[in-house]
Design an enzyme around this catalytic site. Structure first.
Site, PDB file in Angstrom:
ATOM      1  N   THR A   1      -1.150   3.095  -4.884  1.00 21.88           N
ATOM      2  CA  THR A   1       0.287   3.249  -5.112  1.00 21.88           C
ATOM      3  C   THR A   1       0.557   3.616  -6.568  1.00 21.88           C
ATOM      4  O   THR A   1      -0.347   3.657  -7.397  1.00 21.88           O
ATOM      5  CB  THR A   1       1.031   1.957  -4.715  1.00 21.88           C
ATOM      6  OG1 THR A   1       2.434   2.213  -4.654  1.00 21.88           O
ATOM      7  CG2 THR A   1       0.767   0.822  -5.698  1.00 21.88           C
TER       8      THR A   1
ATOM      9  N   ILE B   1       0.840  -1.186   0.000  1.00 18.42           N
ATOM     10  CA  ILE B   1       0.000   0.000   0.000  1.00 18.42           C
ATOM     11  C   ILE B   1       0.879   1.241   0.000  1.00 18.42           C
ATOM     12  O   ILE B   1       1.849   1.321   0.773  1.00 18.42           O
ATOM     13  CB  ILE B   1      -0.978   0.006   1.207  1.00 18.42           C
ATOM     14  CG1 ILE B   1      -1.778   1.321   1.230  1.00 18.42           C
ATOM     15  CG2 ILE B   1      -0.280  -0.251   2.514  1.00 18.42           C
ATOM     16  CD1 ILE B   1      -2.882   1.361   2.261  1.00 18.42           C
ATOM     17  N   SER B   2       0.585   2.185  -0.869  1.00 17.32           N
ATOM     18  CA  SER B   2       1.290   3.468  -0.941  1.00 17.32           C
ATOM     19  C   SER B   2       2.792   3.230  -1.124  1.00 17.32           C
ATOM     20  O   SER B   2       3.201   2.580  -2.073  1.00 17.32           O
ATOM     21  CB  SER B   2       0.976   4.293   0.309  1.00 17.32           C
ATOM     22  OG  SER B   2       1.354   5.639   0.152  1.00 17.32           O
ATOM     23  N   TRP B   3       3.634   3.718  -0.217  1.00 15.11           N
ATOM     24  CA  TRP B   3       5.086   3.489  -0.304  1.00 15.11           C
ATOM     25  C   TRP B   3       5.387   1.996  -0.389  1.00 15.11           C
ATOM     26  O   TRP B   3       6.272   1.567  -1.145  1.00 15.11           O
ATOM     27  CB  TRP B   3       5.757   4.109   0.911  1.00 15.11           C
ATOM     28  CG  TRP B   3       7.246   3.981   0.974  1.00 15.11           C
ATOM     29  CD1 TRP B   3       8.178   4.856   0.521  1.00 15.11           C
ATOM     30  CD2 TRP B   3       7.985   2.898   1.589  1.00 15.11           C
ATOM     31  NE1 TRP B   3       9.447   4.396   0.787  1.00 15.11           N
ATOM     32  CE2 TRP B   3       9.363   3.193   1.440  1.00 15.11           C
ATOM     33  CE3 TRP B   3       7.628   1.712   2.231  1.00 15.11           C
ATOM     34  CZ2 TRP B   3      10.359   2.368   1.929  1.00 15.11           C
ATOM     35  CZ3 TRP B   3       8.617   0.869   2.711  1.00 15.11           C
ATOM     36  CH2 TRP B   3       9.973   1.213   2.552  1.00 15.11           C
TER      37      TRP B   3
END
Length: 276
Positions: free
Chosen positions: A124, A98-100
């Protein structure tokens, strides 16, 4: 029941949580967002099919994992995670980022094409080469204050996370504010540094694993167009757009947990349907 433990690896102590699965199969390895400890993903784990074993860990310098001895990039961190999974006794695995953490998950799929069976990418993008958020939004990402100051977290929740946080910014305290689980601030900046110069864009066409991309229709941090670009470039990808923002994996866990579970338990050779 989730088992918390510390694993000594390459001179580092890593905090790991394993929720045993009730059926055989590769575990789902969760790669968290920047500055977030493994507890942040508990709402999603609670909604994941109990047949699936789930592995979470704190990146060195975050949560309960002490600072690393040296800075790292995604390639080095992927090697580290591979060694961690060796130590835990897993030959194959599925990865969700998730995301980073989506950058780390893509790196894992690229570096371990035979070990990484399926890939889930949530909220992401592709790193430095992507359609960026507005400058005002990016500036708020340069500090871990959003995890340390609940009043500040509430004040920026709508602009930073979108979705449900526009209507209920006070809820950000329950999903992203975790003062008691923070590591040193330097760990946050090491995570930022790990992504400098990194992009998955050139590698996407050679990532062959079945991939499920989940993206919110109101994500100020990662504009939806990035998910559409990844779906176009990944050879075996499907896209599901959900009605929420950047934190949808947590705030819409009751929708996305079962969706991810169905994708991971599909028979070999089948992919998730696309909804865009």
């Amino acid at each position: 029941m989730t088992q918390l433990r510390r694993v000594r690896l390459l001179g580092h102590d890593v905090r790991v949580a394993v929720r045993p699965g009730t059926a055989p199969g590769p575990p789902l390895v969760l790669c968290n967002g920047i500055g977030a400890s493994l507890e942040l993903l508990q709402p999603f784990v609670d909604e994941t099919d109990p047949r699936i074993e789930v592995v979470r860990f704190d990146v060195p310098g975050v949560g309960g994992s002490p600072m690393p001895k040296l800075p790292y990039n995604f390639a080095l961190l992927a090697c580290f995670v591979g060694r961690l999974l060796d130590r835990l006794g897993y030959d194959r695995f599925d990865a969700l980022g998730i995301s980073w953490g989506g950058g780390l998950a893509q790196q894992l799929a690229f570096q371990f094409p035979r070990r990484c069976r399926r890939l889930v990418l949530v909220s992401t993008g592709t790193g430095m080469l992507m359609v960026p958020a507005r400058v005002s939004v990016l500036n708020k990402m340069l500090t871990p204050r959003r995890y340390r100051d609940p009043a500040y977290a509430k004040a920026i929740a709508a602009e930073l996370y979108g979705g449900r946080m526009r209507r209920q910014p006070g809820e950000v305290r329950h999903v992203a504010y975790e003062q008691e689980r923070l590591g040193p601030g330097t760990g946050y900046f090491l995570q930022l540094l790990a992504g400098v110069g990194w992009s998955s864009l050139p590698a996407l066409p050679i990532i062959r694993q079945p991939t499920l991309i989940l993206a919110g229709n109101d994500d100020p941090l990662i504009p939806l167009v990035n998910a559409r670009i990844m779906r176009a470039l990944l050879p075996n990808a499907s896209l599901h757009v959900f009605d929420d923002g950047h934190l949808g994996l947590l705030t819409a866990a009751d929708e996305l947990g079962p969706l991810v579970s169905r994708f991971l338990t599909l028979p070999a050779g089948e992919g998730a349907s696309s909804s865009s």
